[in-house]
Design a protein around this motif. Structure first.
Motif, PDB file in Angstrom:
ATOM      1  N   THR A 209      47.940 -85.363 -50.550  1.00 29.03           N
ATOM      2  CA  THR A 209      47.389 -86.712 -50.374  1.00 29.03           C
ATOM      3  C   THR A 209      46.449 -86.732 -49.180  1.00 29.03           C
ATOM      4  OG1 THR A 209      49.388 -87.688 -51.313  1.00 29.03           O
ATOM      5  CG2 THR A 209      47.979 -89.150 -50.046  1.00 29.03           C
ATOM      6  N   ALA A 210      46.870 -86.128 -48.092  1.00 34.05           N
ATOM      7  CA  ALA A 210      46.022 -86.062 -46.901  1.00 34.05           C
ATOM      8  C   ALA A 210      44.794 -85.187 -47.158  1.00 34.05           C
ATOM      9  CB  ALA A 210      46.824 -85.517 -45.733  1.00 34.05           C
ATOM     10  N   GLU A 211      44.995 -84.063 -47.808  1.00 30.21           N
ATOM     11  CA  GLU A 211      43.905 -83.120 -48.095  1.00 30.21           C
ATOM     12  C   GLU A 211      42.833 -83.765 -48.982  1.00 30.21           C
ATOM     13  OE1 GLU A 211      43.864 -79.542 -51.172  1.00 30.21           O
ATOM     14  OE2 GLU A 211      45.082 -79.091 -49.394  1.00 30.21           O
ATOM     15  N   GLN A 212      43.257 -84.553 -49.964  1.00 28.24           N
ATOM     16  CA  GLN A 212      42.334 -85.212 -50.881  1.00 28.24           C
ATOM     17  C   GLN A 212      41.733 -86.485 -50.278  1.00 28.24           C
ATOM     18  OE1 GLN A 212      41.398 -84.359 -54.129  1.00 28.24           O
ATOM     19  NE2 GLN A 212      42.447 -82.422 -53.870  1.00 28.24           N
ATOM     20  N   GLY A 213      42.276 -86.919 -49.163  1.00 25.64           N
ATOM     21  CA  GLY A 213      41.796 -88.149 -48.535  1.00 25.64           C
ATOM     22  C   GLY A 213      42.149 -89.380 -49.354  1.00 25.64           C
ATOM     23  N   ALA A 214      43.251 -89.296 -50.079  1.00 27.57           N
ATOM     24  CA  ALA A 214      43.670 -90.391 -50.951  1.00 27.57           C
ATOM     25  C   ALA A 214      44.265 -91.517 -50.128  1.00 27.57           C
ATOM     26  CB  ALA A 214      44.683 -89.887 -51.967  1.00 27.57           C
ATOM     27  N   THR A 215      43.799 -92.741 -50.411  1.00 27.77           N
ATOM     28  CA  THR A 215      44.305 -93.894 -49.668  1.00 27.77           C
ATOM     29  C   THR A 215      44.783 -95.019 -50.571  1.00 27.77           C
ATOM     30  OG1 THR A 215      42.056 -94.771 -49.551  1.00 27.77           O
ATOM     31  CG2 THR A 215      42.830 -93.453 -47.668  1.00 27.77           C
ATOM     32  N   SER A 216      44.403 -94.983 -51.844  1.00 33.16           N
ATOM     33  CA  SER A 216      44.801 -96.068 -52.744  1.00 33.16           C
ATOM     34  C   SER A 216      45.251 -95.508 -54.089  1.00 33.16           C
ATOM     35  CB  SER A 216      43.641 -97.044 -52.963  1.00 33.16           C
ATOM     36  OG  SER A 216      42.635 -96.424 -53.740  1.00 33.16           O
ATOM     37  N   ILE A 217      45.776 -96.394 -54.902  1.00 32.86           N
ATOM     38  CA  ILE A 217      46.255 -96.019 -56.236  1.00 32.86           C
ATOM     39  C   ILE A 217      45.116 -95.428 -57.074  1.00 32.86           C
ATOM     40  CG2 ILE A 217      47.096 -97.015 -58.416  1.00 32.86           C
ATOM     41  CD1 ILE A 217      49.318 -96.642 -56.489  1.00 32.86           C
TER      42      ILE A 217
ATOM     43  N   GLY B  45      45.275 -90.116 -59.689  1.00 32.44           N
ATOM     44  CA  GLY B  45      45.008 -89.070 -60.678  1.00 32.44           C
ATOM     45  C   GLY B  45      44.509 -87.790 -60.043  1.00 32.44           C
ATOM     46  N   ARG B  46      43.635 -87.922 -59.064  1.00 36.42           N
ATOM     47  CA  ARG B  46      43.078 -86.756 -58.375  1.00 36.42           C
ATOM     48  C   ARG B  46      44.170 -85.980 -57.632  1.00 36.42           C
ATOM     49  NH1 ARG B  46      38.730 -88.665 -54.521  1.00 36.42           N
ATOM     50  NH2 ARG B  46      40.594 -89.040 -53.306  1.00 36.42           N
ATOM     51  N   VAL B  47      45.081 -86.692 -56.993  1.00 35.67           N
ATOM     52  CA  VAL B  47      46.174 -86.061 -56.246  1.00 35.67           C
ATOM     53  C   VAL B  47      47.133 -85.361 -57.212  1.00 35.67           C
ATOM     54  CG1 VAL B  47      48.162 -86.483 -54.739  1.00 35.67           C
ATOM     55  CG2 VAL B  47      46.006 -87.677 -54.322  1.00 35.67           C
ATOM     56  N   ILE B  48      47.504 -86.058 -58.279  1.00 33.44           N
ATOM     57  CA  ILE B  48      48.429 -85.472 -59.260  1.00 33.44           C
ATOM     58  C   ILE B  48      47.818 -84.227 -59.888  1.00 33.44           C
ATOM     59  CG2 ILE B  48      49.555 -85.849 -61.493  1.00 33.44           C
ATOM     60  CD1 ILE B  48      49.916 -88.790 -60.654  1.00 33.44           C
ATOM     61  N   GLN B  49      46.547 -84.304 -60.243  1.00 32.88           N
ATOM     62  CA  GLN B  49      45.882 -83.156 -60.865  1.00 32.88           C
ATOM     63  C   GLN B  49      45.859 -81.953 -59.911  1.00 32.88           C
ATOM     64  OE1 GLN B  49      41.830 -83.828 -62.044  1.00 32.88           O
ATOM     65  NE2 GLN B  49      41.817 -82.032 -63.379  1.00 32.88           N
ATOM     66  N   ALA B  50      45.585 -82.195 -58.642  1.00 33.23           N
ATOM     67  CA  ALA B  50      45.563 -81.103 -57.665  1.00 33.23           C
ATOM     68  C   ALA B  50      46.938 -80.449 -57.552  1.00 33.23           C
ATOM     69  CB  ALA B  50      45.111 -81.625 -56.301  1.00 33.23           C
ATOM     70  N   ILE B  51      47.987 -81.256 -57.544  1.00 34.25           N
ATOM     71  CA  ILE B  51      49.347 -80.723 -57.443  1.00 34.25           C
ATOM     72  C   ILE B  51      49.712 -79.947 -58.705  1.00 34.25           C
ATOM     73  CG2 ILE B  51      51.800 -81.337 -57.337  1.00 34.25           C
ATOM     74  CD1 ILE B  51      50.960 -83.686 -55.497  1.00 34.25           C
TER      75      ILE B  51
ATOM     76  N   LEU C  41      51.140 -93.692 -52.225  1.00 37.12           N
ATOM     77  CA  LEU C  41      49.872 -94.419 -52.110  1.00 37.12           C
ATOM     78  C   LEU C  41      50.067 -95.936 -52.088  1.00 37.12           C
ATOM     79  CD1 LEU C  41      47.625 -92.260 -54.463  1.00 37.12           C
ATOM     80  CD2 LEU C  41      47.696 -92.252 -51.974  1.00 37.12           C
ATOM     81  N   SER C  42      51.217 -96.397 -52.539  1.00 36.62           N
ATOM     82  CA  SER C  42      51.488 -97.842 -52.544  1.00 36.62           C
ATOM     83  C   SER C  42      51.892 -98.339 -51.161  1.00 36.62           C
ATOM     84  CB  SER C  42      52.605 -98.185 -53.519  1.00 36.62           C
ATOM     85  OG  SER C  42      52.192 -97.905 -54.826  1.00 36.62           O
ATOM     86  N   SER C  43      52.492 -97.442 -50.377  1.00 37.48           N
ATOM     87  CA  SER C  43      52.994 -97.887 -49.070  1.00 37.48           C
ATOM     88  C   SER C  43      51.971 -97.796 -47.971  1.00 37.48           C
ATOM     89  CB  SER C  43      54.209 -97.065 -48.662  1.00 37.48           C
ATOM     90  OG  SER C  43      53.929 -95.701 -48.680  1.00 37.48           O
TER      91      SER C  43
END
Length: 148
Positions: free
Chosen positions: A107-115, A119-125, A146-148
């Motif tokens: 999540t941190a690596e992808q820079g994900a901040t919202s819902i 998809g991008r985070v799940i795909q990477a994992i 990502l919800s919290s």
């Protein structure tokens, strides 16, 4: 030793030792591999063989669920046995602590901040840890993160 070579070797050992359950499971797995090879007209890579193993595992899980709902415990038990035999060819799953750490790191690596980034985070994992994580569990953890 490749996964396919391991399956072939285990099949021979199971056949010679008259382990009917393992022989049947490996025979089905070998047939799925052969069908895929014919379809693609080439040999399969270890990743492709692993995909077939994971597909067989998922089929067994779905069958167990359906048979249990229908009250067919004898068929559910047979599928459960096959599922356990197939899991020997699956990579070692991540522990829950490792999975939480992985979700946080990706999540941190992808820079994900919202819902929207879920998809991008799940795909990477899923791409980097194929067969070691359950898609539903990863989806749940990423959604919570990502919800919290």
């Amino acid at each position: 030793m490749s996964l396919l070579e391991r399956i072939e070797g285990d099949y021979i050992v199971a056949y010679k030792s008259r382990d009917h359950d393992l022989t049947a499971v490996l025979r089905m797995l070998k047939a799925a591999v052969k069908n895929r090879q014919v379809e693609l007209r080439r040999s399969l890579t270890d990743d492709e063989v692993l995909d077939l193993v994971l597909k067989q595992i998922k089929q067994r899980q779905e069958s167990i669920e359906m048979y249990s709902k229908a009250g067919r415990t004898e068929l559910a038990a047979k599928e459960a046995l096959e599922l356990e035999l197939l899991r020997a060819y699956q990579p070692q799953p991540l522990s829950s602590d490792e999975l939480y750490a992985l979700v946080d790191a990706v999540t941190a690596e992808q820079g994900a901040t919202s819902i929207k980034d879920m998809g991008r985070v799940i795909q990477a994992i899923m791409n980097t840890h194929k067969g070691r994580v359950d898609g539903k569990t990863v989806s749940e953890l990423v959604r919570n993160r990502l919800s919290s």
